[in-house]
Design a protein around this motif. Sequence first.
Motif, PDB file in Angstrom:
ATOM      1  N   UNK A   1      12.444  36.398  21.717  1.00 44.96           N
ATOM      2  CA  UNK A   1      11.419  36.903  20.798  1.00 44.96           C
ATOM      3  C   UNK A   1      10.307  35.886  20.645  1.00 44.96           C
ATOM      4  N   UNK A   2       9.071  36.350  20.725  1.00 39.51           N
ATOM      5  CA  UNK A   2       7.914  35.495  20.468  1.00 39.51           C
ATOM      6  C   UNK A   2       7.224  35.993  19.210  1.00 39.51           C
ATOM      7  N   UNK A   3       6.976  35.095  18.274  1.00 39.90           N
ATOM      8  CA  UNK A   3       6.394  35.507  17.006  1.00 39.90           C
ATOM      9  C   UNK A   3       5.383  34.478  16.535  1.00 39.90           C
ATOM     10  N   UNK A   4       4.223  34.941  16.081  1.00 41.04           N
ATOM     11  CA  UNK A   4       3.236  34.079  15.430  1.00 41.04           C
ATOM     12  C   UNK A   4       2.912  34.704  14.080  1.00 41.04           C
ATOM     13  N   UNK A   5       2.705  33.861  13.097  1.00 44.45           N
ATOM     14  CA  UNK A   5       2.480  34.375  11.746  1.00 44.45           C
ATOM     15  C   UNK A   5       1.495  33.526  10.973  1.00 44.45           C
ATOM     16  N   UNK A   6       0.920  34.113   9.952  1.00 46.06           N
ATOM     17  CA  UNK A   6      -0.022  33.426   9.081  1.00 46.06           C
ATOM     18  C   UNK A   6       0.385  33.628   7.626  1.00 46.06           C
ATOM     19  N   UNK A   7       0.183  32.592   6.827  1.00 53.64           N
ATOM     20  CA  UNK A   7       0.395  32.696   5.386  1.00 53.64           C
ATOM     21  C   UNK A   7      -0.627  31.803   4.695  1.00 53.64           C
ATOM     22  N   UNK A   8      -0.929  32.132   3.449  1.00 49.08           N
ATOM     23  CA  UNK A   8      -1.847  31.305   2.671  1.00 49.08           C
ATOM     24  C   UNK A   8      -1.225  31.043   1.306  1.00 49.08           C
ATOM     25  N   UNK A   9      -1.052  29.767   0.982  1.00 49.09           N
ATOM     26  CA  UNK A   9      -0.438  29.358  -0.291  1.00 49.09           C
ATOM     27  C   UNK A   9       0.916  30.027  -0.505  1.00 49.09           C
ATOM     28  N   UNK A  10       1.691  30.144   0.588  1.00 49.83           N
ATOM     29  CA  UNK A  10       3.027  30.703   0.490  1.00 49.83           C
ATOM     30  C   UNK A  10       3.096  32.209   0.453  1.00 49.83           C
ATOM     31  N   UNK A  11       1.958  32.877   0.663  1.00 43.54           N
ATOM     32  CA  UNK A  11       1.910  34.340   0.628  1.00 43.54           C
ATOM     33  C   UNK A  11       1.662  34.868   2.042  1.00 43.54           C
ATOM     34  N   UNK A  12       2.441  35.842   2.454  1.00 46.67           N
ATOM     35  CA  UNK A  12       2.317  36.430   3.796  1.00 46.67           C
ATOM     36  C   UNK A  12       0.918  37.004   4.028  1.00 46.67           C
ATOM     37  N   UNK A  13       0.363  36.741   5.227  1.00 51.41           N
ATOM     38  CA  UNK A  13      -0.958  37.287   5.590  1.00 51.41           C
ATOM     39  C   UNK A  13      -0.850  38.221   6.800  1.00 51.41           C
ATOM     40  N   UNK A  14      -0.212  37.758   7.879  1.00 47.57           N
ATOM     41  CA  UNK A  14      -0.135  38.584   9.096  1.00 47.57           C
ATOM     42  C   UNK A  14       0.962  38.054  10.005  1.00 47.57           C
ATOM     43  N   UNK A  15       1.418  38.929  10.912  1.00 45.28           N
ATOM     44  CA  UNK A  15       2.441  38.510  11.884  1.00 45.28           C
ATOM     45  C   UNK A  15       2.313  39.363  13.133  1.00 45.28           C
ATOM     46  N   UNK A  16       2.524  38.739  14.297  1.00 45.88           N
ATOM     47  CA  UNK A  16       2.643  39.448  15.568  1.00 45.88           C
ATOM     48  C   UNK A  16       3.968  39.041  16.201  1.00 45.88           C
ATOM     49  N   UNK A  17       4.835  40.004  16.448  1.00 45.20           N
ATOM     50  CA  UNK A  17       6.161  39.707  16.987  1.00 45.20           C
ATOM     51  C   UNK A  17       6.485  40.683  18.107  1.00 45.20           C
ATOM     52  N   UNK A  18       6.966  40.133  19.225  1.00 37.84           N
ATOM     53  CA  UNK A  18       7.431  40.975  20.333  1.00 37.84           C
ATOM     54  C   UNK A  18       8.725  40.384  20.847  1.00 37.84           C
ATOM     55  N   UNK A  19       9.589  41.232  21.356  1.00 37.00           N
ATOM     56  CA  UNK A  19      10.896  40.731  21.793  1.00 37.00           C
ATOM     57  C   UNK A  19      11.275  41.312  23.144  1.00 37.00           C
ATOM     58  N   UNK A  20      11.950  40.483  23.949  1.00 38.54           N
ATOM     59  CA  UNK A  20      12.482  40.940  25.220  1.00 38.54           C
ATOM     60  C   UNK A  20      11.520  40.893  26.383  1.00 38.54           C
ATOM     61  N   UNK A  21      10.270  40.476  26.181  1.00 38.77           N
ATOM     62  CA  UNK A  21       9.288  40.502  27.269  1.00 38.77           C
ATOM     63  C   UNK A  21       9.369  39.241  28.136  1.00 38.77           C
ATOM     64  N   UNK A  22       9.829  38.119  27.562  1.00 38.90           N
ATOM     65  CA  UNK A  22      10.094  36.886  28.305  1.00 38.90           C
ATOM     66  C   UNK A  22       8.916  36.388  29.147  1.00 38.90           C
ATOM     67  N   UNK A  23       7.708  36.549  28.675  1.00 43.92           N
ATOM     68  CA  UNK A  23       6.555  35.952  29.354  1.00 43.92           C
ATOM     69  C   UNK A  23       5.686  35.246  28.322  1.00 43.92           C
ATOM     70  N   UNK A  24       6.350  34.410  27.519  1.00 45.44           N
ATOM     71  CA  UNK A  24       5.648  33.693  26.458  1.00 45.44           C
ATOM     72  C   UNK A  24       4.479  32.865  27.000  1.00 45.44           C
ATOM     73  N   UNK A  25       4.633  32.348  28.242  1.00 46.86           N
ATOM     74  CA  UNK A  25       3.625  31.431  28.784  1.00 46.86           C
ATOM     75  C   UNK A  25       2.250  32.071  28.859  1.00 46.86           C
TER      76      UNK A  25
END
Length: 227
Positions: free
Chosen positions: A12-36
Motif C-alpha cells: 500500500x502506498x499512502x500520502x496524507x496531509x493534516x494541519x494542527x492535528x486535523x485531517x486534511x486529505x489522503x491518497x491511498x492505493x494498494x496492490x499496484x507495487x509501482x511506488x517508484x
Amino acid sequence: MKVLAIDSASATMSVGLAEDGVFVAEMTSTGLRNHAIRLMPAIEHILSSVGWHPQQIDRVAVAKGPGSYTGIRMGVTIAKTFAWSVGAELVGVSSLQALALNVKHRNTFICPVFDARRDHIYTGLYKHGQPVIKDRYTPVQSWLMALKNEVDDEPILFIGESAPAFQESIAKTLSTDVLFSSQNENIPHAGTLAMEAIHEVPSEIHTFTPEYLKLAEAEEKWQQRTQ
C-alpha cells in the motif's frame, strides 16, 4: 502546523496531509507495487488539490520500517529530501505503529503484522497507539507463545493485510479473545499518520535512517560469504 505524511513500507502506498492535528486529505492505493513512479506525482497532486505549496509544509512524517526494503528506502529518501529542500522538520514513525494508529481508539492490545516470509513476521504490541512490546522480526510461533505468556488474559486485535493468513495458528495458540481488523483498517493510512505526527519528536535529517529490523537476503548471503 502543516504536516505531509508518507507511507510506502508495504504494498500500500499512502500520502496524507493534516494541519494542527486535523485531517486534511489522503491518497491511498494498494496492490499496484509501482511506488517508484507514483509516489512523487501523488505528493505533488495531493498538495495542489488542497492549494498548499511545498514551502508551506512544516513537518514531514514517514513510515520508517519495518516492511518492504525498497518501499522503505524510497519513502525515507523522498521524505528526507523534501524536508531538507523546504526547511521542514522530519519525523520517523514505525510502520507497525503507523498501522496500529488506525485502531488506537480500541480498548484492546493491538498487534500489527507484516509477513516477512518463511514463517517469520514483523510485529510488535501496542495499546492506544503506543508500544507495549517493541517491534521485532520473529518466527510466527515464537511470537504467539510470547503473547500467550505476556497478555493471554486480555483481548488482542490483530491488524494488517497479512494477519488473516496466520488466523489458524493464532487460534490454536492463544486462548484469549482474538479479534481481526476490517479490510480498510488493515492498510496504512497516511492521513492518520499526518494527524499523529504532531506529537512526535523531530529527527536530525542527515543522520536519519530506516529501521529494517532485518538485513536483506542479499546482504545476509554476502556476510555469510565474507565471514
